[in-house]
Design an enzyme around this catalytic site. Structure first.
Site, PDB file in Angstrom:
ATOM      1  CB  CYS A 128     -16.015 -77.804  38.357  1.00 55.79           C
ATOM      2  SG  CYS A 128     -15.228 -77.064  39.785  1.00 55.79           S
ATOM      3  CG  ASP A 129     -19.530 -78.019  36.372  1.00 52.61           C
ATOM      4  OD1 ASP A 129     -19.135 -79.185  36.597  1.00 52.61           O
ATOM      5  OD2 ASP A 129     -20.163 -77.343  37.200  1.00 52.61           O
TER       6      ASP A 129
ATOM      7  CB  CYS B 170     -16.891 -74.361  39.545  1.00 59.56           C
ATOM      8  SG  CYS B 170     -15.212 -74.987  39.438  1.00 59.56           S
TER       9      CYS B 170
END
Ligand SMILES: Cc1cc2nc3c(=O)[nH]c(=O)nc-3n(C[C@H](O)[C@H](O)[C@H](O)COP(=O)(O)OP(=O)(O)OC[C@H]3O[C@@H](n4cnc5c(N)ncnc54)[C@H](O)[C@@H]3O)c2cc1C
Length: 317
Positions: A142-143, A139
């Site tokens: 997300c990261d 992701c």
């Protein structure tokens, strides 16, 4: 099966990720006495990550397991009945709908909220598990932030992979797009954007053999034109390895009754969590091919519970 094994409820929630727990918070506060089954992964996908920095309300960030524990406690505070168990079969042919738990118990429910999530696909390399949370991610949204001004690789050749590569290119120093085929499957527009990005290098006809690094990912071993006479081993130095080869929505047991797209994402009526089956709602990643974030999952869980409450009240249940 004996009747003692059956139970009747007004609102059944399947799944304990941000969508399921948020639905449970709203449904219990609306007096629906919801029952929630947690499934094989209590707390959902976020229990597999460390820092979550983008969930509103946590200015310093929060660990995934802590966030999920908080959501669970909040739902229990209002009386949500949270249970261990996996939904193994469904009969949504007519209300009350029947959901079998662990192949034994049957729950009859007036409303059903499906929040079973979607599982990211991995290549199946042992190194993906070895470096989970230490450089391997599925992701970018997300990261990606953790890889500012660093080098990363994205695996995949479709629209999602191109989107992830472009997103990471705005943060990272260098992005390698590792593509198995000699071409991209992505739309022409996406391809053009990728080719124009000065810090994206597309590595066509490359496969990943493994990852290396002492305390996290420091690089990847690749093979170019695997099995061909001119096969070549290539190493790239990277800090992050992002998979973008698709997700599998956990929708199989609902498929005989509920419409899904070709990948398996549950189709809902635009802008709502309503499915075509009255009183059956889908929330979170299982119905979301586009965003797949904790906050969007929580938001749709909220909507699903509000819809369930309105459905019950309209039908005098
Ligand atoms: C490593 C990692 C890091 C991430 N980091 C972030 C981040 O920083 N920020 C962010 O916003 N998002 C992040 N995400 C994405 C986020 O986790 C998801 O978008 C979110 O969890 C989706 O929530 P959900 O409620 O739809 O489902 P999920 O969290 O996927 O939960 C699904 C639930 O359904 C249950 N279930 C499945 N099948 C059944 C069944 N048959 N019976 C009963 N229960 C069942 C499972 O046990 C699970 O509890 C990350 C994801 C991963 C994998």
């Amino acid at each position: 099966m004996s009747d003692t094994n059956n139970e009747k409820v007004r609102c059944l929630i399947i799944g304990s990720g941000p969508a399921g727990y948020t639905a449970a918070i709203y449904a219990s506060r609306a007096n629906l006495a919801p029952v929630l089954y947690e499934g094989i992964q209590p707390g959902g996908q976020l229990t597999t990550t460390t820092e979550v920095e983008n969930f509103p309300g946590y200015p310093e960030g929060v660990t995934g397991p802590q966030l999920m524990e908080d959501l669970k406690k909040q739902a229990q505070r209002f009386g949500a009945d949270i249970r261990m168990g996996i939904a193994t079969a469904t009969d949504l042919s007519a209300a009350p709908y029947k959901v079998t738990i662990d192949g034994e118990k049957v729950i009859e429910t007036e409303t059903l909220i499906i929040s079973t999530g979607a599982t990211a696909k991995y290549l199946g390399l042992p190194d993906e598990a070895k470096y989970a949370g230490m450089g391997v991610s599925a992701c970018a949204t997300c990261d990606g932030f953790f890889y500012r001004k660093k080098n990363v690789a994205v695996v995949g050749g479709g629209d999602t992979a191109c989107e992830e590569a472009l997103y990471l290119a705005s943060l990272a120093k260098q992005v390698y797009l590792i593509v198995r085929k000699p071409y991209l499957r992505a739309s022409k527009v996406m391809q053009e954007r990728v080719f124009k990005a000065p810090n994206i290098t597309v590595l066509f006809e490359h496969n990943t053999l493994g990852l290396f690094g002492e305390n996290g990912v420091e690089g990847a071993h690749l093979v170019k034109r695997k099995g061909e006479p001119d096969e070549e081993l290539v190493d790239i130095a990277i800090d992050g390895f992002f998979l973008a080869i698709g997700h599998k929505p956990n929708s199989d047991i609902f498929k005989p009754w509920i419409e899904t797209d070709e990948v398996g994402y549950i189709k809902t009526i635009d802008g709502t969590p309503r499915t075509k089956v009255p009183g059956v709602f889908a929330a979170g990643d299982v119905a979301d091919p586009h965003y797949r974030q904790a906050i969007t999952a929580a938001g749709s869980g909220c909507k699903a519970a509000i819809e369930a409450e309105r459905y019950l009240s309209e039908h005098g249940k």
